[in-house]
Design a protein around this motif. Structure first.
Motif, PDB file in Angstrom:
ATOM      1  N   MET A   1      33.232  38.705  23.181  1.00  0.00           N
ATOM      2  CA  MET A   1      34.285  37.689  23.309  1.00  0.00           C
ATOM      3  C   MET A   1      34.341  36.877  22.030  1.00  0.00           C
ATOM      4  N   PHE A   2      35.543  36.472  21.619  1.00  0.00           N
ATOM      5  CA  PHE A   2      35.679  35.733  20.373  1.00  0.00           C
ATOM      6  C   PHE A   2      36.736  34.651  20.511  1.00  0.00           C
ATOM      7  N   GLU A   3      36.642  33.665  19.640  1.00  0.00           N
ATOM      8  CA  GLU A   3      37.650  32.613  19.572  1.00  0.00           C
ATOM      9  C   GLU A   3      38.283  32.567  18.188  1.00  0.00           C
ATOM     10  N   ALA A   4      37.515  32.951  17.160  1.00  0.00           N
ATOM     11  CA  ALA A   4      38.015  32.947  15.787  1.00  0.00           C
ATOM     12  C   ALA A   4      38.222  34.386  15.334  1.00  0.00           C
ATOM     13  N   ALA A   5      39.480  34.787  15.120  1.00  0.00           N
ATOM     14  CA  ALA A   5      39.784  36.155  14.713  1.00  0.00           C
ATOM     15  C   ALA A   5      41.047  36.162  13.871  1.00  0.00           C
ATOM     16  N   VAL A   6      41.085  37.077  12.897  1.00  0.00           N
ATOM     17  CA  VAL A   6      42.238  37.212  11.996  1.00  0.00           C
ATOM     18  C   VAL A   6      42.495  38.693  11.768  1.00  0.00           C
ATOM     19  N   ALA A   7      43.765  39.092  11.713  1.00  0.00           N
ATOM     20  CA  ALA A   7      44.135  40.477  11.426  1.00  0.00           C
ATOM     21  C   ALA A   7      44.519  40.622   9.959  1.00  0.00           C
ATOM     22  N   VAL A   8      43.920  41.589   9.282  1.00  0.00           N
ATOM     23  CA  VAL A   8      44.212  41.892   7.885  1.00  0.00           C
ATOM     24  C   VAL A   8      44.263  43.407   7.732  1.00  0.00           C
TER      25      VAL A   8
ATOM     26  N   CYS B   1      43.335  45.702  10.629  1.00  0.00           N
ATOM     27  CA  CYS B   1      42.002  45.493  11.183  1.00  0.00           C
ATOM     28  C   CYS B   1      41.891  44.056  11.657  1.00  0.00           C
ATOM     29  N   VAL B   2      41.130  43.866  12.722  1.00  0.00           N
ATOM     30  CA  VAL B   2      40.857  42.520  13.229  1.00  0.00           C
ATOM     31  C   VAL B   2      39.431  42.157  12.863  1.00  0.00           C
ATOM     32  N   TYR B   3      39.261  40.997  12.253  1.00  0.00           N
ATOM     33  CA  TYR B   3      37.944  40.483  11.911  1.00  0.00           C
ATOM     34  C   TYR B   3      37.666  39.303  12.837  1.00  0.00           C
ATOM     35  N   ALA B   4      36.575  39.414  13.617  1.00  0.00           N
ATOM     36  CA  ALA B   4      36.318  38.427  14.656  1.00  0.00           C
ATOM     37  C   ALA B   4      34.870  37.956  14.616  1.00  0.00           C
ATOM     38  N   SER B   5      34.700  36.647  14.770  1.00  0.00           N
ATOM     39  CA  SER B   5      33.375  36.050  14.886  1.00  0.00           C
ATOM     40  C   SER B   5      32.974  36.046  16.357  1.00  0.00           C
ATOM     41  N   SER B   6      31.816  36.647  16.653  1.00  0.00           N
ATOM     42  CA  SER B   6      31.351  36.723  18.038  1.00  0.00           C
ATOM     43  C   SER B   6      31.118  35.332  18.599  1.00  0.00           C
ATOM     44  N   MET B   7      31.377  35.198  19.885  1.00  0.00           N
ATOM     45  CA  MET B   7      31.189  33.919  20.557  1.00  0.00           C
ATOM     46  C   MET B   7      29.744  33.726  21.013  1.00  0.00           C
ATOM     47  N   ASP B   8      28.934  34.796  20.993  1.00  0.00           N
ATOM     48  CA  ASP B   8      27.612  34.745  21.610  1.00  0.00           C
ATOM     49  C   ASP B   8      26.449  34.876  20.640  1.00  0.00           C
ATOM     50  N   VAL B   9      26.644  35.562  19.538  1.00  0.00           N
ATOM     51  CA  VAL B   9      25.589  35.668  18.531  1.00  0.00           C
ATOM     52  C   VAL B   9      26.229  35.522  17.155  1.00  0.00           C
ATOM     53  N   ASN B  10      25.392  35.375  16.135  1.00  0.00           N
ATOM     54  CA  ASN B  10      25.869  35.257  14.757  1.00  0.00           C
ATOM     55  C   ASN B  10      26.238  36.645  14.263  1.00  0.00           C
ATOM     56  N   ALA B  11      27.488  37.029  14.440  1.00  0.00           N
ATOM     57  CA  ALA B  11      27.921  38.380  14.092  1.00  0.00           C
ATOM     58  C   ALA B  11      29.406  38.405  13.778  1.00  0.00           C
ATOM     59  N   LEU B  12      29.750  39.133  12.714  1.00  0.00           N
ATOM     60  CA  LEU B  12      31.145  39.375  12.345  1.00  0.00           C
ATOM     61  C   LEU B  12      31.480  40.822  12.682  1.00  0.00           C
ATOM     62  N   PHE B  13      32.528  41.022  13.476  1.00  0.00           N
ATOM     63  CA  PHE B  13      32.951  42.355  13.879  1.00  0.00           C
ATOM     64  C   PHE B  13      34.303  42.702  13.251  1.00  0.00           C
ATOM     65  N   ARG B  14      34.490  43.996  13.035  1.00  0.00           N
ATOM     66  CA  ARG B  14      35.795  44.506  12.592  1.00  0.00           C
ATOM     67  C   ARG B  14      36.290  45.520  13.614  1.00  0.00           C
TER      68      ARG B  14
END
Length: 332
Positions: A1-8, A11-24
């Motif tokens: 789950m995420f709250e901060a995400a941007v599409a570039v 691709c969507v780059y999202a900061s995880s809501m539960d751990v320190n992790a950046l997902f694409r």
């Protein structure tokens, strides 16, 4: 789950809501990959970021529970950190971009900050009154930033040119909990008691239209030129509002759970369901199925290690339906 995400670039780059992790997330295929963690922050940290803004292939993640602004370059996977001068004053929940600058506010205070893309600097423009907080949501119109004093009918109108703040009273005794969005000079506000949405004409401060019984509480909103998308966690439904004719449509989620949304490069709102699917708000169609890259999830699991109590997170995961994400970690 995420709250901060941007599409570039699809691709969507999202900061995880539960751990320190950046997902694409690759929108064309649904492949979801753990890229890296955010430097200077603890590896197990919930809600590091609530909002993010992108410019020229760079994404800036603004801290909520974290202490650092993270500037990520999508071209080379590099990231630099910028410490907020007053670490107690993060919890940034509203970000409004205007050219080179991003104006930030919080639901924990009434401070206003300015981040500069070109200088990579952040400065506090205003220290707010003690004991008062802003609501979720802010809006930008004709060089003014509009914020709402939570649970009131008072707007704060901040001039980005004159560095001056005015208090504006809406011509109504109703109390409001959130700014949902803005189009032209019409500001959408969510009312505390009824859950109705009221459209305020900023030229007169009068109520123009009222949309009945939207939802009791809206947790997050996303806006493009045609629609505003709101999410009600209490009722587990999405609310789709047309900015053209004010038509409102409720989209029940039934037994599935909303994970987050973002505005893509084509000005369409994409949102994810159950960590399994991406949908387009404009078309109402599913874009793709999501699947996790197991090697990258293994890297995350190794990095988190014993610091991650799976049982505790799984309990919370049942509440927000993060089971698929956590199961993929647990399988490795």
């Amino acid at each position: 789950m995420f709250e901060a995400a941007v599409a570039v670039d699809n691709c969507v780059y999202a900061s995880s809501m539960d751990v320190n992790a950046l997902f694409r997330i690759e929108i064309c295929s649904g492949r979801t990959e753990y890229l890296r963690s955010f430097p200077q922050e603890e590896i197990v940290n919930k809600r590091l970021h609530y909002c993010a803004v992108q410019r020229n292939k760079q994404i800036v993640f603004f801290p909520f529970s974290g202490k650092y602004i993270q500037i990520y370059d999508t071209r080379n996977n590099k990231m630099c950190s910028l410490e907020v001068p007053d670490s107690k004053a993060t919890f940034f929940s509203n970000a409004v971009a205007d050219g080179d600058n991003v104006y930030l506010s919080s639901t924990r205070n009434q401070n206003i900050w300015k981040f500069s893309f070109s200088k990579n600097t952040i400065v506090k423009l205003r220290t707010g009154e003690k004991g008062c907080v802003y609501s979720l949501g802010s809006a930008f119109y004709e060089k003014y930033i509009y914020t709402l004093v939570y649970g009131s009918n008072i707007l704060h109108r901040y001039s980005t040119i004159e560095n001056r703040l005015e208090k504006v009273q809406i011509n109504s005794n109703k109390k409001f909990s959130q700014i949902l969005g803005i189009f032209n000079s019409i500001l959408m506000l969510h009312e505390v008691d009824s859950g109705n949405i009221l459209l305020i004409d900023l030229s007169t401060n009068n109520i123009q239209t009222e949309i009945k019984a939207c939802a009791t509480k809206i947790m997050a909103t996303y806006q493009n030129g045609s629609y505003i998308l709101g999410y009600s966690q209490a009722e587990n439904l999405l609310v789709k509002i047309s900015t053209i004719n004010n038509a409102m449509e409720k989209l029940p989620l039934d037994d599935v759970v909303f994970n987050g949304a973002m505005l893509n490069d084509k000005n369409d709102i994409y949102y994810t369901i159950d960590n399994k699917y991406i949908y387009s708000l404009d078309s109402g169609k599913k874009i793709c199925d999501l699947f996790f890259d197991e090697l990258s999830i293994k890297r995350l699991r190794e990095k988190v290690g014993s610091k991650l109590n799976l049982q505790e997170i799984l309990y919370e995961g049942e509440l927000v339906n993060l089971n698929m994400f956590l199961n993929n970690i647990a399988k490795v």
